[in-house]
Design a protein around this motif. Structure first.
Motif, PDB file in Angstrom:
ATOM      1  N   GLU A 136       0.911  -1.183  -0.082  1.00  0.00           N
ATOM      2  CA  GLU A 136      -0.085  -0.124   0.010  1.00  0.00           C
ATOM      3  C   GLU A 136       0.937   1.372  -0.134  1.00  0.00           C
ATOM      4  O   GLU A 136       0.332   2.138  -0.895  1.00  0.00           O
ATOM      5  N   LEU A 137       1.828   1.364   0.818  1.00  0.00           N
ATOM      6  CA  LEU A 137       2.860   2.409   0.789  1.00  0.00           C
ATOM      7  C   LEU A 137       3.974   2.459  -0.088  1.00  0.00           C
ATOM      8  O   LEU A 137       4.834   3.446  -0.120  1.00  0.00           O
ATOM      9  N   GLY A 138       4.209   1.531  -0.682  1.00  0.00           N
ATOM     10  CA  GLY A 138       5.427   1.330  -1.597  1.00  0.00           C
ATOM     11  C   GLY A 138       6.582   1.227  -1.098  1.00  0.00           C
ATOM     12  O   GLY A 138       7.738   2.062  -1.391  1.00  0.00           O
ATOM     13  N   LEU A 139       6.855   0.570   0.067  1.00  0.00           N
ATOM     14  CA  LEU A 139       8.029   0.494   0.889  1.00  0.00           C
ATOM     15  C   LEU A 139       8.431  -0.996   0.893  1.00  0.00           C
ATOM     16  O   LEU A 139       7.788  -1.967   0.761  1.00  0.00           O
ATOM     17  N   TYR A 140       9.960  -1.098   1.233  1.00  0.00           N
ATOM     18  CA  TYR A 140      10.415  -2.216   1.791  1.00  0.00           C
ATOM     19  C   TYR A 140       9.466  -3.123   2.824  1.00  0.00           C
ATOM     20  O   TYR A 140       9.188  -2.424   3.946  1.00  0.00           O
ATOM     21  N   ARG A 141       9.499  -4.285   2.943  1.00  0.00           N
ATOM     22  CA  ARG A 141       8.567  -4.916   4.074  1.00  0.00           C
ATOM     23  C   ARG A 141       9.807  -4.713   5.254  1.00  0.00           C
ATOM     24  O   ARG A 141       9.230  -4.655   6.267  1.00  0.00           O
TER      25      ARG A 141
END
Length: 319
Positions: A136-141
């Motif tokens: 959803e936020l376009g970030l690394y897990r």
């Protein structure tokens, strides 16, 4: 021995895939890595990842490979992050990086939203994973994990703030509440939980009639969150409990033998005295399978008083 490891998904076959939000088509070769993850036990074979990763698996298949084992969770997170950086720097596309961003582009609003979504997850409002939040936020897990698990004091001072698009999260990640209720109903039937359907309904904020419909329906039982289930088990285990149900069952059955006494009469005259609502008696009548428990002297006197009162009114009516 430490149990964490880092693993990768590799394409079983070559092909191409359109990445719409980047407006481009990506060529994938056989054995290209398209996902990097960390886990323990059977994590690498269980569950789904983010939506884009699942698209890659559907098109290219996957071979799973552990690349580093016997790590602490801290070491696994660090190596996962390092490997993601290395692969993306070589120009390869990873489904971990969902909007072309890196953890260096994390801003304060992201941190607040991550904390808020995690709060909704732990309070059993939505069913969302770290991979979902990353998507959803376009970030690394790995970044999501560090914030959620509070491994970096840098993020400690940031508050949990509701995102503007909260309706999106509530709709997309809503819990399968009916299946969770079905699971709890099975625990009640098996004697694990000592509670009525009405009491269960109060936890889920659902009417007793709906609980009854769920019980009779073909819903697949799914466990609720560990936190929620632990609260139910602590509050309604099978230790020695007050015998109010067995006592009221005896009184109710005795009084309902009288033609001129209704369940409403029992609730208003006796139930109200013991802080028992009408739904309690409905549930007792329909679902209670336990035995009678000898009522207290006061309860028996209340029962006799109601019988006498109703019989007197009945005599006056027909006189």
């Amino acid at each position: 021995m430490d149990q964490f490891y880092v693993y990768v998904y590799k394409a079983k076959k070559a092909g191409s895939i359109e990445i719409k939000r980047r407006n481009k088509t990506i060529e994938v070769k056989k054995d290209d890595v398209f996902y990097v993850g960390k886990g323990k036990g059977r994590r690498l074979n269980k569950g789904s990842r983010n939506v884009e990763c699942e698209r890659f698996i559907k098109i290219f298949g996957k071979n799973i490979e552990k690349v580093k084992e016997d790590l602490t969770e801290e070491q696994a997170l660090a190596y996962e992050h390092e490997l993601i950086q290395e692969i993306t720097a070589s120009g390869k596309y990873l489904t971990n990086v969902l909007a072309g961003q890196s953890s260096k582009e994390l801003d304060s609003s992201d941190i607040c939203i991550i904390k808020y979504l995690y709060k909704l997850k732990t309070t059993n409002v939505i069913k969302i994973s770290e991979d979902d939040i990353a998507y959803e936020l376009g970030l690394y897990r790995a970044v999501i994990s560090r914030i959620i698990q509070q491994r970096d004091t840098t993020y400690a001072s940031y508050p949990a703030l509701c995102p503007d698009n909260i309706v999106h999260y509530l709709n997309k990640y809503k819990r399968d509440v009916y299946s969770e209720i079905k699971y709890c109903l099975d625990l009640i039937d098996n004697g694990v939980l000592n509670m009525t359907q009405t009491e269960l309904g109060t936890y889920f904020r659902i009417e007793p009639t709906t609980i009854s419909t769920i019980k009779q329906g073909d819903y697949i039982p799914i466990p609720p969150s560990k936190t929620f289930l632990a609260r139910l088990l602590r509050n309604h285990d099978n230790k020695e409990t007050p015998s109010i149900k067995g006592q009221m069952k005896y009184i109710m059955d005795e009084l309902l033998k009288e033609a001129n006494i209704t369940l409403t009469d029992i609730h208003e005259r006796i139930g109200a005295k013991y802080a028992l609502n009408y739904a309690f008696f409905i549930d007792l009548k329909r679902h209670y399978q336990g035995g009678y428990v000898e009522p207290t002297t006061e309860m028996l006197l209340d029962m006799m008083a109601l019988k006498i009162e109703k019989n007197q009114k009945y005599v006056q009516k027909i006189s």
